[in-house]
Design an enzyme around this catalytic site. Structure first.
Site, PDB file in Angstrom:
ATOM      1  N   GLU A 165     -19.692  38.135 -82.109  1.00 50.14           N
ATOM      2  CA  GLU A 165     -19.620  37.406 -83.374  1.00 50.14           C
ATOM      3  C   GLU A 165     -18.910  38.305 -84.380  1.00 50.14           C
ATOM      4  O   GLU A 165     -19.186  39.508 -84.445  1.00 50.14           O
ATOM      5  CB  GLU A 165     -21.030  37.067 -83.868  1.00 50.14           C
ATOM      6  CG  GLU A 165     -21.087  36.492 -85.266  1.00 50.14           C
ATOM      7  CD  GLU A 165     -22.524  36.289 -85.737  1.00 50.14           C
ATOM      8  OE1 GLU A 165     -23.403  36.037 -84.883  1.00 50.14           O
ATOM      9  OE2 GLU A 165     -22.779  36.403 -86.948  1.00 50.14           O
ATOM     10  N   GLU A 219     -20.494  37.229 -95.336  1.00 54.51           N
ATOM     11  CA  GLU A 219     -21.873  36.813 -95.555  1.00 54.51           C
ATOM     12  C   GLU A 219     -22.289  37.306 -96.925  1.00 54.51           C
ATOM     13  O   GLU A 219     -21.952  38.442 -97.318  1.00 54.51           O
ATOM     14  CB  GLU A 219     -22.821  37.401 -94.505  1.00 54.51           C
ATOM     15  CG  GLU A 219     -22.725  36.778 -93.124  1.00 54.51           C
ATOM     16  CD  GLU A 219     -23.779  37.358 -92.200  1.00 54.51           C
ATOM     17  OE1 GLU A 219     -23.672  38.560 -91.880  1.00 54.51           O
ATOM     18  OE2 GLU A 219     -24.693  36.615 -91.812  1.00 54.51           O
TER      19      GLU A 219
END
Length: 869
Positions: free
Chosen positions: A755, A760
């Protein structure tokens, strides 16, 4: 200010130290960073004095110092005891003013002083910055003592010109320019007083900071050849203090040009930083706001009638504004059968919150008459806390408090007590009928703005002169934020200005709670509507453009994210101004240019054109006119990135999510990380080139459980994948505890890990972006490597985030600047698809609180993918 003398590195300094501090028996000098600015303290004769120099120019000539305590001037008959402590500080911190990051770089010392007749020993704390100085008196002692003024004065060089205003109660007056020798003796001035140094040697501004537990300082002109501005205290003959006496900071900003003066951080630098619970508090929300009072009639409470309030909220939501102010009159006019004013206010708050709009309410500072009605105030502590508690209970976000109209110590204590109580109840405060700001909003960031300025309200009963508009950025706004309440597009209210000047005032004046004055119907039919919707209330960067002159021309370039705005206010006659766009740097921009119509002050001429750093704009302005531009990085699906080929692009310029590119659902359709939301397909809205992923507080089933929240996840799974390349998103993140937006890459076929998290963020840490990638080691154990960058408030505007993924390294970028890189176990086996989602709660961000706004949106301007040519 703890950081000034209690932190940093402490140096022992000998007489004649390395050009920083020098001592003679009766004098001590401190130079600031770079050595351009110096302050000298000395005794002559038997009187404590100081002077300030900048390069080869005198800023303040020999001037007296001292505080009068129990009838004794402690500066008369004083002696220096020698310099003891010296530190250097170089730090930055987030700010919401003319720029997003404040620079706090200075050298500081303590100057011990003894008053010979009484034996009183005290200290002058001094900080010298590259762009000014600040000093204050600290007089130790026990018990109650009476202060009846100061000997502090500022003697300006011959030939100086000053800009000043004479309203020292609520600071609502025009600024006047006058040569210092021509100012009438006894003239009182409300700081800041801006100084044009003789010989074009630069500018200075005199004010105060950290006005706490003290009476407010005004300046009194000595008149004529004295050239003195002396500290005066008009609202108190004397005041009693208990224990150690700590005065506010006396501040002198200094710069060679207006840009340096406007960007000076000293006023808030010398104030105490906020308590930890107030740093990045999610309930403190800079915003754009509508309010009803300005477009109504004085003494007529029709606009505040409860039945009209939902309409105003609807208009705020249509504009994308985050707040609406319910002004004077609501408390005594709101009632319906079975419902009191609080029940009705709760209805309005709930209605507004469902549309993404918060509510602020008006209140008097003390019981008194407002527009013919007796209204209860907040000066009684118990009454104030009861009112605050009720506002908090029903969801009001802030209070506008009015009519203090004094700088007496008692009133200054009221300001402090209000901010403390409001912080306890998590309420923002807007002070009106107020004095100058003195950096309080650093210590108490819940002071979201204050008036203390002659604002647009005066056009309701008189007229603001164009030169007043052009003077404010270089006078009153040097002290801090100001709630001017711009901009009218009502032709009857222009009063010698134009639409372009009015719009420019919303760009040039700084107010983190930006109240737009007029009836929004005028805005909706304007050719500037898209610009009005885009103008923010806080800024990342401000540049004062060439040609600006106090009271004559205020030309500003201001950046939010990667979008630039230009605002020009013409305080003089009809003219043509030339503005170079060299500040843009690399890249092409789409410009929306809004100019004066030479035939009609109540019209805007709109032009759209491409611009870049080599462009020079020729701006024709009417007398009392202006100009506004919005410059957005040029974006289109076929735009080329040098050395790269565009392989995927979505500009979200349709009216719905493009299902040929995106799947609006969770590929796994199962819970992860103990998140609290259900991902639903109707959480997406596309409008005006922006995709909004909406999170709401509503029930829905997901992964076998009934959830309390809904939100959205979209991916290119089984639609688009790519191995290696440049993956970029431009977005505005939401703010609030428990909110967790992300943009990430995952392998196809479906699996995990690897990933790559391009972005974020956490809604309670909106000045921090996280960058991570995940893999399994040879033992199939999960591993990750990541970092973060602390930056501006990312929720306040759009920013670009990108990851450059190559076989040996992943490099992350924020707004085009490298933020982090990793060479550990870079994934290289599988292509990846993209996923953007807006999670609620979970192991990392924690659950939302009652202050978390719902609905909330994760706003995306575009997503693009490139591959190397």
């Amino acid at each position: 200010m703890k950081s000034c003398l209690l932190s940093g590195v402490l140096f022992a300094v000998c007489a004649g130290g390395p050009g920083l501090v020098s001592e003679v028996r009766s004098a001590v000098m401190l130079a600031g960073p770079g050595g351009d600015l110096q302050v000298t303290f000395f005794v002559k004769p038997d009187k404590l004095m100081y002077s300030v120099r900048y390069n080869d120019a005198v800023v303040v000539e020999n001037s007296p110092l001292g505080v009068t305590v129990d009838g004794v001037d402690l500066g008369a008959g004083a002696e220096l005891l020698g310099q003891r402590d010296f530190i250097e500080i170089d730090e930055t911190y987030p700010w919401r003013g003319v720029h997003a990051v404040a620079v706090n770089r200075y050298r500081a010392m303590s100057v011990p002083v003894r008053h010979k007749a009484t034996g009183t020993e005290y200290t002058i704390q001094t900080c010298v910055f590259g762009d000014g100085i600040a000093f204050r008196y600290i007089i130790p002692g026990k018990g109650k003592r009476t202060v009846s003024g100061e000997a502090t004065a500022f003697t300006l060089p011959a030939g100086s010109a000053i800009w000043y205003q004479t309203n020292t109660a609520n600071y609502e007056a025009d600024h006047i320019r006058c040569n210092i020798e021509e100012v009438k003796a006894g003239t009182f001035m409300g700081p800041p007083v801006t100084v044009e140094l003789p010989g074009k040697k630069g500018f200075a501004a005199i004010t105060e900071a950290a006005l706490l537990n003290y009476s407010g300082m005004t300046l009194k002109a000595g008149g004529g050849a004295s050239r003195v501005l002396a500290a005066a205290f008009r609202d108190d003959v004397s005041w009693t203090l208990d224990g150690t006496i700590t005065t506010p900071w006396r501040v002198i900003m200094v710069s060679g040009d207006l840009n340096g003066l406007v960007n000076c951080d000293i006023v808030h630098n010398v104030c105490e930083p906020p308590a930890p619970e107030l740093v990045n508090a999610e309930w403190i929300k800079p915003a754009r706001a509508l309010w009803h009072w300005w477009s109504g009639q004085i003494g007529n409470f029709d606009t505040v009638a409860f039945d009209r309030q939902m309409w105003w909220v609807d208009q705020a939501a249509k504009l994308g504004f985050e707040n609406y102010l319910v002004d004077a009159g609501w408390e005594h006019t709101w009632s319906k059968p079975g419902k009191d004013k609080w029940a009705l206010m709760k209805e309005l708050v709930d209605y507004a919150r469902a549309k993404g709009v918060d509510i602020t309410v008006w209140k008097r500072w003390a019981t008194g008459n407002t527009e013919g009605v007796e209204m209860v105030g907040l000066d009684d502590a118990a009454t104030r806390r009861t009112f605050f508690a009720k506002c908090k209970e029903i969801g009001v976000s802030g209070i506008k408090i009015d009519f203090m109209d004094s700088e007496c110590k008692e009133r200054m204590d009221f300001y402090t007590n209000v901010l403390k109580d409001a912080a306890h109840y998590k309420l923002m405060i807007n002070f009106h009928g107020a004095n100058k700001p003195t950096g309080e909003s650093r210590t108490w960031p819940n002071e979201i703005t204050r008036e203390g300025v002659k604002g647009l309200e005066y056009n309701k009963w008189s007229a603001l002169k164009p030169d007043h508009y052009a003077s404010l950025p270089f006078t009153r706004y040097l002290a801090g934020h100001g709630d001017f309440t711009p901009c009218t597009f009502n032709p009857k209210m222009l009063k010698g200005t134009t639409f372009a000047l009015q719009l420019a005032s919303a760009v040039v004046y700084t107010s983190p709670m930006l109240h737009w004055a007029d009836n929004p119907e005028f805005y909706f039919k304007s050719p500037a509507l898209d610009v009005i919707k885009a103008i923010p209330s806080t800024w990342d960067e401000t540049i004062v453009l060439e040609g600006s002159k106090i009271g004559d021309l205020a030309a500003f370039a201001r950046r939010k994210g990667d979008t630039w705005f230009i605002g020009v206010i013409n305080g003089g006659d009809k003219r043509t101004h030339h503005a170079a766009l060299s500040f843009l740097g690399k890249g092409n921009y789409r410009g929306v240019l809004l100019s004066d119509d030479p035939q009609r002050p109540d019209n805007l001429l709109r032009e759209e054109r491409g611009v870049d750093a080599q462009t020079a704009l020729t701006i024709a302005m009417n007398a009392g006119g202006g100009f506004v531009a919005m410059l957005v990085p040029a974006v289109s699906a076929d735009v080329e990135k040098p050395g790269w080929t565009l392989t995927f692009g979505d500009e979200f310029d349709g009216d719905a999510l493009d299902l040929t590119k995106w799947s609006p659902r969770d590929p796994w359709n199962r819970e992860r990380n103990n998140e609290l939301q259900a991902y639903v397909p109707d959480a997406f809205e596309v409008k005006d080139g922006i995709l909004k992923i909406k999170a709401e507080k509503r029930k829905a089933e997901y992964s076998g459980k009934m959830r309390e929240y809904t939100s959205g996840m979209m991916s290119t799974y089984q639609k688009f994948t790519q191995k290696f390349g440049w993956f970029e998103i431009r977005c505005r993140i939401p703010k609030g505890k428990g909110l967790w937006p992300a943009f990430w890459l995952l392998p196809d076929p479906l699996g995990w890990p690897p990933e790559i998290d391009v972005l974020e963020t956490l809604g309670h840490q909106t000045n921090r972006a996280y960058f991570t990638h995940h893999w399994r080691d040879e033992n199939r154990k999960h591993q990750s490597h990541g970092g973060h960058v602390d930056t501006v408030d990312l929720s306040a505007g759009f920013h670009t985030y990108a990851a450059e993924w190559s076989p040996d390294v992943i490099v992350w970028y924020l707004d085009g600047k490298e933020a982090f890189r990793s060479t550990r176990s870079v994934p290289k086996e599988l292509p990846m698809y993209m996923l953007a989602n807006f999670a609620i709660g979970g192991n990392w961000p924690g659950a939302p609180t009652e202050d978390t706004p719902f609905p909330s949106t994760f706003d995306i301007d575009y997503i693009r993918v490139y591959t190397r040519k």
